[in-house]
Design an enzyme around this catalytic site. Structure first.
Site, mmCIF file in Angstrom:
data_model
loop_
_atom_site.group_PDB
_atom_site.id
_atom_site.type_symbol
_atom_site.label_atom_id
_atom_site.label_comp_id
_atom_site.label_asym_id
_atom_site.label_seq_id
_atom_site.Cartn_x
_atom_site.Cartn_y
_atom_site.Cartn_z
ATOM 1 N N ASP A 147 -8.804 3.348 -3.207
ATOM 2 C CA ASP A 147 -8.187 3.934 -2.013
ATOM 3 C C ASP A 147 -8.173 5.456 -2.082
ATOM 4 O OD1 ASP A 147 -6.784 3.639 0.496
ATOM 5 O OD2 ASP A 147 -5.096 4.543 -0.542
ATOM 6 N N HIS B 171 0.855 -1.201 0.000
ATOM 7 C CA HIS B 171 0.000 0.000 0.000
ATOM 8 C C HIS B 171 0.887 1.245 0.000
ATOM 9 C CE1 HIS B 171 -3.975 1.925 1.506
ATOM 10 N NE2 HIS B 171 -3.233 2.834 0.904
ATOM 11 N N HIS C 24 4.051 13.968 0.807
ATOM 12 C CA HIS C 24 3.559 15.292 0.414
ATOM 13 C C HIS C 24 4.726 16.268 0.457
ATOM 14 C CE1 HIS C 24 -0.678 14.290 0.358
ATOM 15 N NE2 HIS C 24 -0.564 13.722 1.546
ATOM 16 N N HIS D 265 -10.536 0.823 1.177
ATOM 17 C CA HIS D 265 -10.271 1.842 2.185
ATOM 18 C C HIS D 265 -11.607 2.031 2.894
ATOM 19 C CE1 HIS D 265 -9.031 6.342 2.923
ATOM 20 N NE2 HIS D 265 -9.973 5.991 3.753
ATOM 21 N N ASP E 165 1.208 2.546 3.805
ATOM 22 C CA ASP E 165 0.334 3.610 3.314
ATOM 23 C C ASP E 165 1.191 4.855 3.022
ATOM 24 O OD1 ASP E 165 -1.838 5.063 2.465
ATOM 25 O OD2 ASP E 165 -2.675 5.386 4.471
ATOM 26 N N HIS F 269 1.662 5.175 -2.176
ATOM 27 C CA HIS F 269 1.252 6.188 -3.154
ATOM 28 C C HIS F 269 2.534 6.755 -3.735
ATOM 29 C CE1 HIS F 269 -2.947 6.181 -1.746
ATOM 30 N NE2 HIS F 269 -2.389 5.898 -0.570
ATOM 31 N N LEU F 270 2.776 6.474 -5.020
ATOM 32 C CA LEU F 270 4.027 6.951 -5.633
ATOM 33 C C LEU F 270 3.835 8.261 -6.382
ATOM 34 C CD1 LEU F 270 5.855 3.706 -6.808
ATOM 35 C CD2 LEU F 270 5.924 4.890 -4.615
ATOM 36 N N ASN G 258 -4.990 9.540 7.305
ATOM 37 C CA ASN G 258 -6.339 8.987 7.208
ATOM 38 C C ASN G 258 -6.267 7.500 6.897
ATOM 39 O OD1 ASN G 258 -9.122 8.950 7.208
ATOM 40 N ND2 ASN G 258 -9.265 9.393 5.028
ATOM 41 N N ASN H 299 -4.578 6.640 -7.143
ATOM 42 C CA ASN H 299 -5.008 8.039 -7.077
ATOM 43 C C ASN H 299 -3.934 8.995 -7.609
ATOM 44 O OD1 ASN H 299 -3.393 7.531 -4.848
ATOM 45 N ND2 ASN H 299 -4.493 8.912 -3.496
#
Lengths: 317, 421
Positions: free
Chosen positions: B152, B58, B309, B179, B305, B60-61, B278, B92
């Site tokens: 997700d 899990h 950012h 999710h 996860d 996010h790249l 989250n 996403n």
């Protein structure tokens, strides 16, 4: 038609194929063969049902089935009367029961009903004395389609069903055609496979006497015939399918697939077809396609159905 | 053909020598029983643990679309240094990974930047644009290389639509990852609802926002007899439900992240946006329940996860900052604390990070048997190091553990016999 004199058709109504014994189906198809022969003559009309009246009550849009019944009735010299949902008093708020009773008061011999409500034919059959023929009710049953498909397959298979394998491809969840065909064909010893995305299969399909596939290339392997179903485009709007191009990629029957089937395997489709969506256009027109044979089979079998139901009282039933 | 000899590493508590030829394991023998063949690179692993490469299922790249937060190259760099041989990347991105063309471009970028791995395993969107309205073309996504399906970040709120997603994904043998979050209960929330949120005035998300969807998914999975994998589980109610489901034979698997085992919402008292995530960090009771669920196997896998950012995005009052913790650089060390405090054994640690992920998502696994793919890393269980910005390979430095001292560090990493770290 001499043999019918000894065979009294035991059913007032034709609601689904499940009510028919295999012997009765066989008798019905034999009768249809004789009418099929009449349909090849230069003069395609016999006086068999002269003086009988047939009401075609189609409360759901239909061109093919309605025309097929209309032609069948007229070839037998019956008087046919059409009622569609737009022209009927249903649009004026009349209940199905009242419409049916009104029709009955005009003493028809047969009412042919197409209706979107499941069980609509049974509903009026229980209330009327005349014969009721189900021409499709909701997702439930379409017995005359199953019978014409059976007629087509019987011819293609030289009257031998046992041990044959048939693939039904497409939206089984919402298909009355599939339900009626599965009931009849499995009783005849045909191995039935279903192939569709899981969203288009019934939830309890694992309890049906069929084999389930999601991969079309595997599903067609060694089959004797493929029956494509029409994909209703609203299934996508209902969130059951992604963009239709994916359906075409994954579930459209093509020539490549048919190479995996048995040699000479036949292709059926109840129509109207979405060419390029559930069936490749060239396949629809190929030698092994029985799509147009199904149409002529539809007239012959519906002549037999109208004949058997309209004359049973005359024979003392 | 290059040969590699790992000398005196600790594999499941035993001192071993590992011979690798080319991309595969040749033999694993008790230390000292064999010597390295000629022309073999020998690596002294004394005092180091040998782990099969882990999977982070899990992450996010951010590529395509948000390369300023992270890109595939930097994300895979963080993975390689973090001990991960494969990562499953959520959809996403911008454009959303809801079409084969997006999947293919992601895979191409991974192949270009890290040709020997870590490997990228894309996760396809469940619905177009993650909007929850129209199914994504999952057959096409599977063909292009997606290994799972998930919405997700934008959970599918409607139960009927989620049912369709599960059924349609099953058509292609894909597992759906959910999710779990009720969109109405979670609306405009910035932390856990509890004494802390109510003391500092921030609108909190109740645990039921998660657990209600967990219950829904479990009941659907049982009714449909289909698998469902539950993402980043954070609270007691959820694990109680998952435990119950597993006892009924429901095909449910679940993951949690290091921060839910270590932190609570207390850390938000100073409005720390680095700790805004989250699902939110929960109460101490929830944290202890999560540890218990990891211990008894209710939780199947660890994930990060990983949600990088940019600094400027987190530098806002809490309501204005995005959710997410950058996790891949620190996750192995952070979860190693659970072995140290006796919550789990080293074998369970391997199960949570490698064996179960491989099983759930049908990924290759190095079991150190002859012929297995030579994916493994050396881990110093005692090294103490500071998680500074410079020590992180991810572009995202947003972690509440920044500048903390961690114990346990990845020292070297081979994938397919090639050293990547």
């Amino acid at each position: 038609m001499s043999q019918e004199k000894h065979f009294i058709w035991p059913h007032k109504d034709l609601l689904d194929v499940s009510q028919l014994s295999l012997e009765e189906v066989s008798h019905l198809l034999d009768t249809a063969e004789q009418f099929h022969e009449i349909n090849q003559r230069p003069v395609k009309k016999v006086p068999t049902l002269k003086g009988k009246s047939v009401v075609l009550f189609f409360a759901e849009p239909s061109t093919r089935t309605k025309t097929s019944f209309d032609v069948a009735g007229k070839r037998l010299s019956a008087d046919t009367f059409s009622l569609s949902s737009s022209s009927s008093s249903l649009t004026k708020g009349e209940s199905l029961k009242d419409t049916a009773l009104t029709l009955e008061a005009m003493n028809p011999d047969v009412i042919v009903l197409r209706h979107k409500a499941n069980g609509a034919s049974q509903f009026i059959a229980e209330r009327l004395d005349c014969a009721v023929v189900n021409a499709g009710d909701g997702c439930h049953a379409h017995p005359t389609q199953a019978i014409l498909d059976n007629f087509t397959l019987r011819r293609a298979w030289n009257n031998e069903y046992a041990g044959r394998t048939l693939l039904i491809l497409g939206d089984v969840r919402h298909s009355r055609v599939a339900r009626s065909n599965i009931n009849l064909l499995t009783r005849q010893g045909v191995k039935v496979r279903l192939c569709a995305p899981r969203t288009l299969l019934p939830h309890t399909v694992h309890n049906w006497p069929v084999e389930i596939y999601h991969d079309l290339t595997k599903a067609v392997e060694g089959v004797d015939a493929v029956m494509c179903l029409r994909l209703q485009l609203e299934r996508q709007q209902a969130g059951l399918l992604p963009e239709l191009s994916e359906y075409a990629r994954m579930f459209c029957l093509t020539g490549n697939h048919m190479e995996m089937a048995k040699e000479g395997a036949k292709i059926l489709h109840p129509g109207p077809m979405n060419r390029g969506l559930e069936i490749a256009s060239d396949l629809a027109d190929c030698n092994e396609s029985r799509v147009l044979n199904q149409v002529s089979a539809g007239v012959a079998t519906r002549m037999a159905i109208l004949y058997l139901h309209a004359t049973r009282k005359d024979k003392g039933a | 053909m290059t040969n590699l000899f790992i000398s005196n590493g600790l594999l499941r508590g035993k001192s071993v020598d590992i011979l690798v030829s080319g991309s595969t394991i040749v033999s694993v023998k008790p230390h000292g029983e064999t010597t390295a063949p000629e022309d073999t690179e020998v690596v002294d692993a004394s005092g180091l643990i040998v782990f099969p490469s882990f999977y982070d299922c899990h992450v996010h790249l951010r590529e395509p679309g948000y390369e300023y937060k992270e890109d595939i190259e930097s994300g895979l760099s963080a993975a390689a240094h973090g001990g991960f041989g494969g990562v499953l990347a959520m959809a996403n991105t911008n454009p959303t990974n809801d079409a084969a063309s997006v999947t293919e471009s992601m895979l191409q970028k991974a192949q270009q930047t890290w040709p020997n791995g870590p490997y990228l395993y894309p996760i396809g969107a469940a619905t177009i644009g993650l909007k929850g309205k129209e199914l994504a073309p999952m057959g096409e996504l599977a063909e292009a290389g997606c290994v799972a399906i998930s919405n997700d970040g934008m959970p599918v709120g409607g139960a009927e639509m989620f049912r369709h997603c599960m059924e349609y994904a099953a058509t292609f043998g894909l597992t759906i990852i959910d999710h779990c979050e009720d969109p109405t209960l979670a609306k405009d929330c910035h932390m856990n609802e509890g004494t802390v949120s109510e003391a500092i005035g921030v609108k909190g998300q109740p645990v039921v926002a998660e657990s209600m969807q967990v219950a829904r998914d479990i009941l659907l999975a049982e009714y449909l007899n289909l698998p469902v994998h539950l993402a980043h589980i954070s609270c007691k109610q959820s694990v109680d439900l998952i435990r119950w489901a597993k006892s009924r034979g429901v095909k449910v698997t679940a993951e949690t992240c290091p921060h839910y085992l270590i932190l609570t919402d207390e850390i938000l008292k100073g409005y720390s946006t680095a700790a805004k995530v989250n699902p939110p960090l929960r109460s101490e009771e929830d944290r202890l329940a999560m540890k218990e669920a990891v211990k008894d196997g209710t939780i199947d896998i660890f994930v990060t996860d990983h949600a990088p950012h940019a600094d400027h995005e987190k530098e806002h009052p809490i309501e204005g900052a995005p959710n997410g913790i950058s996790g891949m650089d620190s996750a192995v060390a952070l979860t190693w604390t659970q072995v140290q405090d006796g919550t789990i054994t080293e074998d369970e640690f391997i199960k949570l990070w490698a064996e179960k992920p491989a099983e759930i998502f049908k990924l290759p696994l190095n079991t150190f048997a002859e012929g297995d793919i030579a994916d493994f890393f050396l881990f110093d269980p005692n090294e103490e190091w500071k998680l500074t910005e410079d020590a992180m390979y991810s572009k995202g430095k947003n972690t509440p553990f920044l500048n903390s001292t961690l114990k346990g560090r990845v020292k070297a990493h081979w994938l397919g016999g090639t050293r990547v770290v």
